[in-house]
Design a protein around this motif. Structure first.
Motif, PDB file in Angstrom:
ATOM      1  N   ASP A  64     -47.225   9.324  65.157  1.00  0.00           N
ATOM      2  CA  ASP A  64     -45.860   9.509  65.658  1.00  0.00           C
ATOM      3  C   ASP A  64     -45.156  10.678  64.976  1.00  0.00           C
ATOM      4  O   ASP A  64     -44.486  11.482  65.627  1.00  0.00           O
ATOM      5  N   GLN A  68     -43.838  14.060  66.699  1.00  0.00           N
ATOM      6  CA  GLN A  68     -42.427  14.437  66.587  1.00  0.00           C
ATOM      7  C   GLN A  68     -42.264  15.891  66.173  1.00  0.00           C
ATOM      8  O   GLN A  68     -41.357  16.583  66.648  1.00  0.00           O
ATOM      9  N   ASN A 109     -39.890   3.345  71.920  1.00  0.00           N
ATOM     10  CA  ASN A 109     -38.634   3.598  71.207  1.00  0.00           C
ATOM     11  C   ASN A 109     -37.894   2.294  70.917  1.00  0.00           C
ATOM     12  O   ASN A 109     -37.355   2.093  69.820  1.00  0.00           O
ATOM     13  N   GLU A 112     -39.594   0.444  68.157  1.00  0.00           N
ATOM     14  CA  GLU A 112     -39.281   1.034  66.851  1.00  0.00           C
ATOM     15  C   GLU A 112     -37.937   0.520  66.329  1.00  0.00           C
ATOM     16  O   GLU A 112     -37.787   0.231  65.143  1.00  0.00           O
ATOM     17  N   ASP A 215     -31.475  10.036  65.394  1.00  0.00           N
ATOM     18  CA  ASP A 215     -32.856   9.914  65.853  1.00  0.00           C
ATOM     19  C   ASP A 215     -33.921   9.923  64.767  1.00  0.00           C
ATOM     20  O   ASP A 215     -35.043   9.503  65.004  1.00  0.00           O
ATOM     21  N   PRO A 232     -35.079   6.193  67.925  1.00  0.00           N
ATOM     22  CA  PRO A 232     -36.056   7.219  68.316  1.00  0.00           C
ATOM     23  C   PRO A 232     -35.805   7.720  69.738  1.00  0.00           C
ATOM     24  O   PRO A 232     -35.350   6.968  70.606  1.00  0.00           O
ATOM     25  N   THR A 233     -36.108   8.982  69.975  1.00  0.00           N
ATOM     26  CA  THR A 233     -35.795   9.600  71.271  1.00  0.00           C
ATOM     27  C   THR A 233     -37.017  10.201  71.962  1.00  0.00           C
ATOM     28  O   THR A 233     -36.877  10.957  72.920  1.00  0.00           O
ATOM     29  N   SER A 235     -39.891  11.138  74.350  1.00  0.00           N
ATOM     30  CA  SER A 235     -40.008  10.923  75.791  1.00  0.00           C
ATOM     31  C   SER A 235     -40.638  12.141  76.449  1.00  0.00           C
ATOM     32  O   SER A 235     -40.457  13.264  75.968  1.00  0.00           O
ATOM     33  N   ALA A 244     -32.809   4.175  73.263  1.00  0.00           N
ATOM     34  CA  ALA A 244     -32.702   3.473  71.981  1.00  0.00           C
ATOM     35  C   ALA A 244     -31.301   3.596  71.393  1.00  0.00           C
ATOM     36  O   ALA A 244     -30.828   2.683  70.709  1.00  0.00           O
TER      37      ALA A 244
END
Length: 284
Positions: A64, A68, A109, A112, A215, A232-233, A235, A244
């Motif tokens: 992750d 990111q 998300n 999380e 975020d 978390p964002t 997408s 989220a």
């Protein structure tokens, strides 16, 4: 050094399977930013755990964080690059794949949030709001709608909740009368708005309680918050997902309502009756 530069430097010394994965990553950074680990692994012909090992080899705790950083890389190239990534990823596939990928990202998300939201942090926020004279909600740019949503629904449970209207006046100027008896809830996701951070700094100088929904732990909002709620964002969408953010906001408002007991229930019923009698709602 950016993640693609680090990976390029590491490539000559990587084990064979990791090198295969790394070459695919360098050639298709937009796929790393928007696709799931499983999809990327299938595309480059390795097992999913190989992608996890590559991320760990590059110093990440898991995939992750690796993804990111590629999302940040793509964001740095502008939203046009993210639209191009969407087109290259889904152009030859059905809309069903796009729906599936976006739904999976949203579910991840939300998971999380469920895994990392600390009840004691929520309780601290509720306590701050309950002892506050006013609670300001600050959301500029893409978070302006979220601030409005929090005020519209939150005032049912928190009567002294105020969101700041959009306009040319800086947010810090709008909270110029803030004091140590007040609370701020700031909203900010990448790309971050400078005026949100300015307002948080102003509130801290006034000794107000400051909380933030943002975020990532490295968000520029984090240093100025007494409490941080992560949303978390990630997408495939060309803009960071706000699902989220809304979930965290709803949890905080629900917690405030639950803590206020009979007074909150009475106020909710009273406001509901006012809205219904005023014709604000359509009959079902």
């Amino acid at each position: 050094m950016k993640i693609d530069e680090k990976l390029t430097q590491a490539l000559p010394n990587l084990p064979r399977k990791l090198a295969v994965a790394a070459r695919y990553v360098l050639d298709n950074p937009e796929r790393i930013a928007v696709d799931s680990m499983r999809s990327v692994a299938q595309a480059c012909g390795v097992a999913a755990p190989t992608m996890q090992r590559l991320a760990q080899h590059m110093g990440y705790e898991g995939y992750d964080g690796f993804r990111q950083d590629f999302q940040k890389l793509l964001m740095g190239r502008g939203f046009g690059a993210r639209v191009d990534a969407l087109r290259s990823t889904f152009q030859s596939d059905s809309l069903a794949k796009l729906v599936s990928h976006m739904t999976e990202a949203a579910q991840n998300n939300i998971a999380e949030v469920a895994a990392h939201l600390e009840p004691k942090e929520v309780a601290a926020f509720v306590a701050a709001v309950r002892r506050s004279g006013r609670t300001y909600v600050i959301g500029a740019g893409s978070m302006y709608w979220a601030a409005g949503m929090i005020e519209a629904t939150g005032r049912l449970a928190v009567p002294d909740l105020v969101s700041l209207p959009a306009g040319t006046v800086a947010a810090s100027e709008r909270i110029s009368t803030i004091s140590s008896s007040d609370t701020v809830l700031a909203l900010g996701i990448a790309p971050y708005c400078a005026q949100t951070i300015d307002a948080m700094q102003y509130a801290r100088r006034a000794s107000a309680s400051v909380y933030a929904i943002t975020d990532r732990p490295s968000s520029p909002l984090a240093p100025y918050a007494d409490g941080l709620f992560l949303a978390p964002t990630a997408s495939p969408h060309y803009f960071p997902s706000a699902i989220a953010v809304q979930l965290v906001a709803e949890i905080l408002l629900a917690a405030c309502a639950a803590a206020s007991g009979d007074a909150s229930r009475h106020r909710l019923r009273q406001l509901d009756e006012i809205r219904r009698s005023s014709g604000a709602y359509l009959d079902e």
